[in-house]
Scaffold this motif. Structure first.
Motif, PDB file in Angstrom:
ATOM      1  N   ASP A 238      -6.271  49.308 -16.836  1.00  0.00           N
ATOM      2  CA  ASP A 238      -7.095  48.108 -16.988  1.00  0.00           C
ATOM      3  C   ASP A 238      -7.719  48.036 -18.376  1.00  0.00           C
ATOM      4  OD1 ASP A 238      -8.207  45.739 -15.666  1.00  0.00           O
ATOM      5  OD2 ASP A 238     -10.126  46.748 -16.037  1.00  0.00           O
ATOM      6  N   LEU A 241      -4.498  47.442 -21.097  1.00  0.00           N
ATOM      7  CA  LEU A 241      -3.652  46.253 -20.946  1.00  0.00           C
ATOM      8  C   LEU A 241      -4.470  44.973 -21.017  1.00  0.00           C
ATOM      9  CD1 LEU A 241      -1.296  47.357 -18.013  1.00  0.00           C
ATOM     10  CD2 LEU A 241      -0.863  47.494 -20.463  1.00  0.00           C
ATOM     11  N   ASP A 242      -3.989  44.012 -21.774  1.00  0.00           N
ATOM     12  CA  ASP A 242      -4.624  42.703 -21.827  1.00  0.00           C
ATOM     13  C   ASP A 242      -4.383  41.969 -20.505  1.00  0.00           C
ATOM     14  OD1 ASP A 242      -5.782  40.569 -23.875  1.00  0.00           O
ATOM     15  OD2 ASP A 242      -4.246  39.564 -22.650  1.00  0.00           O
ATOM     16  N   GLU A 243      -5.301  41.077 -20.174  1.00  0.00           N
ATOM     17  CA  GLU A 243      -5.171  40.342 -18.913  1.00  0.00           C
ATOM     18  C   GLU A 243      -3.878  39.529 -18.864  1.00  0.00           C
ATOM     19  OE1 GLU A 243      -7.020  40.469 -16.143  1.00  0.00           O
ATOM     20  OE2 GLU A 243      -8.119  42.085 -17.156  1.00  0.00           O
ATOM     21  N   ASN A 244      -3.418  39.097 -20.025  1.00  0.00           N
ATOM     22  CA  ASN A 244      -2.219  38.252 -20.079  1.00  0.00           C
ATOM     23  C   ASN A 244      -0.991  39.015 -20.554  1.00  0.00           C
ATOM     24  OD1 ASN A 244      -3.650  35.836 -19.316  1.00  0.00           O
ATOM     25  ND2 ASN A 244      -4.515  35.830 -21.397  1.00  0.00           N
ATOM     26  N   VAL A 245      -0.996  40.323 -20.380  1.00  0.00           N
ATOM     27  CA  VAL A 245       0.129  41.133 -20.834  1.00  0.00           C
ATOM     28  C   VAL A 245       1.424  40.675 -20.154  1.00  0.00           C
ATOM     29  CG1 VAL A 245      -0.212  42.919 -19.074  1.00  0.00           C
ATOM     30  CG2 VAL A 245       0.940  43.485 -21.222  1.00  0.00           C
ATOM     31  N   GLU A 246       2.497  40.696 -20.917  1.00  0.00           N
ATOM     32  CA  GLU A 246       3.824  40.388 -20.390  1.00  0.00           C
ATOM     33  C   GLU A 246       4.683  41.634 -20.507  1.00  0.00           C
ATOM     34  OE1 GLU A 246       4.684  36.938 -22.937  1.00  0.00           O
ATOM     35  OE2 GLU A 246       4.856  35.810 -21.082  1.00  0.00           O
ATOM     36  N   ASN A 261       3.789  40.729 -14.616  1.00  0.00           N
ATOM     37  CA  ASN A 261       2.480  40.454 -15.210  1.00  0.00           C
ATOM     38  C   ASN A 261       1.637  41.720 -15.111  1.00  0.00           C
ATOM     39  OD1 ASN A 261       1.522  40.629 -12.574  1.00  0.00           O
ATOM     40  ND2 ASN A 261       1.575  38.399 -12.266  1.00  0.00           N
ATOM     41  N   LYS A 262       0.363  41.641 -15.474  1.00  0.00           N
ATOM     42  CA  LYS A 262      -0.478  42.829 -15.513  1.00  0.00           C
ATOM     43  C   LYS A 262      -0.594  43.468 -14.135  1.00  0.00           C
ATOM     44  CE  LYS A 262      -5.059  44.547 -16.730  1.00  0.00           C
ATOM     45  NZ  LYS A 262      -6.388  44.243 -17.291  1.00  0.00           N
ATOM     46  N   GLU A 263      -0.888  42.673 -13.143  1.00  0.00           N
ATOM     47  CA  GLU A 263      -1.090  43.222 -11.797  1.00  0.00           C
ATOM     48  C   GLU A 263       0.185  43.853 -11.261  1.00  0.00           C
ATOM     49  OE1 GLU A 263      -2.533  41.784  -7.341  1.00  0.00           O
ATOM     50  OE2 GLU A 263      -2.671  40.408  -9.048  1.00  0.00           O
ATOM     51  N   SER A 266       0.937  47.096 -13.308  1.00  0.00           N
ATOM     52  CA  SER A 266      -0.033  48.149 -12.979  1.00  0.00           C
ATOM     53  C   SER A 266       0.309  48.773 -11.630  1.00  0.00           C
ATOM     54  CB  SER A 266      -1.453  47.583 -12.956  1.00  0.00           C
ATOM     55  OG  SER A 266      -1.814  47.094 -14.217  1.00  0.00           O
ATOM     56  N   LYS A 291      -5.667  45.590 -27.530  1.00  0.00           N
ATOM     57  CA  LYS A 291      -5.113  45.787 -26.196  1.00  0.00           C
ATOM     58  C   LYS A 291      -3.636  45.399 -26.205  1.00  0.00           C
ATOM     59  CE  LYS A 291      -9.092  45.497 -23.113  1.00  0.00           C
ATOM     60  NZ  LYS A 291      -9.569  44.917 -21.834  1.00  0.00           N
TER      61      LYS A 291
END
Length: 300
Positions: A238, A241-246, A261-263, A266, A291
């Motif tokens: 968390d 990684l950026d919230e909008n990571v691809e 996506n991030k979720e 992860s 990030k």
């Protein structure tokens, strides 16, 4: 050359001839005294059997400039005084001598320009040769990891030579690269910060120290390790990684790619699995907040 200009030369010749006859005189027409004028009149009479007046000498020989040419008969007398038969002969001889001198001067000038031109060509060829020599000479640059001093893997780290904005990959062997002495080099990979080295500006460089990309190394550790503390992994992911990571995973056998996506990513990383360990990081990008905003992986 005008007749007046030739007359000025005749005046010089008369003065030089007078000095030979009267060596104690060491002056010019301006300092020519009344006694000198009388001496000159006598000398002309003796040499040419012709008479000249004081007034004529004051009017035509003493002045620094003459507005018009004296009578030809007087010019003939003084031409005879300096060794020529007539004024026409004096003028002819003088003009011929002048042309010879000009021609001689022109010839050395031509030679001088030829020599200068040849020297410029030789210098240009020498500089061109030196440039080519410099371009063809190579040097070896060592690549080192900043903290561990580990060898650099050519599988994950790449080196490129930049020429006219075109990148050409070069081999990394035993943590070393060989490049031309004036090359511009880029060393980059997912686990190190990109380094650009311009050898034309800094020719003394023999070693390039690579700064680790900390977040990329942490992520690599997650993928390859057997750590089972999924909560710790989740918290650390968390943070990096950026919230909008691809995340793009390239599949084998040209089967395309998977997107996460991030979720989703992860969740995949939190729990170690054999398939997770098959993933290899090939590209990572960070945003302005440091990030991770993009990850590319391949499945080995």
């Amino acid at each position: 050359m005008t007749d007046i200009e030739v007359f000025y030369e005749l005046k010089k010749s008369v003065l030089e001839h007078y000095k030979k006859r009267y060596p104690y005189f060491d002056g010019n027409w301006k300092s020519f005294s009344s006694q000198d004028i009388l001496n000159l009149i006598d000398d002309v009479q003796e040499n040419t059997k012709n008479s000249v007046s004081e007034k004529w000498i004051y009017t035509h020989l003493k002045p620094e400039t003459n507005e018009k040419l004296p009578r030809k008969d007087m010019l003939d007398i003084f031409s005879q005084y300096v060794g020529k038969e007539t004024w026409n002969e004096y003028k002819f001889v003088f003009l011929n001598q002048t042309k010879k001198v000009q021609k001689k001067n022109k010839a050395p000038s031509k030679t001088k320009y030829w020599i200068l031109g040849f020297a410029i060509i030789v210098l240009f060829l020498f500089l061109f040769w030196r440039t080519k020599q410099s371009e063809n000479k190579t040097k070896t640059i060592e690549l080192n990891e900043k903290y561990s001093n580990d060898s650099i893997s050519s599988q994950t780290t790449k080196a490129f030579v930049v020429e006219d904005s075109v990148l050409t990959e070069i081999a990394i062997e035993n943590s070393k690269i060989e490049v031309k002495e004036n090359a511009k080099v880029i060393v980059k990979g997912p686990f190190y910060e990109e380094r650009i080295v311009d050898l034309q500006k800094t020719p003394e460089i023999k070693k390039v120290v690579l700064e680790p990309n900390d977040y990329a190394n942490i992520l690599h550790g997650f993928i390859k390790s057997d750590i089972k503390d999924w909560q710790t992994r989740k918290e650390q992911l968390d943070k990096i990684l950026d919230e909008n990571v691809e995340v793009i995973v390239m599949l084998q056998n040209n089967l395309g790619a998977e997107y996460f996506n991030k979720e989703e990513f992860s969740q995949k990383v939190i729990i170690p699995t054999p398939s997770l360990k098959q993933l290899q990081i090939v590209e990572i990008k960070k945003n302005t907040e440091n990030k991770i905003i993009f990850i590319r992986l391949v499945k080995r």
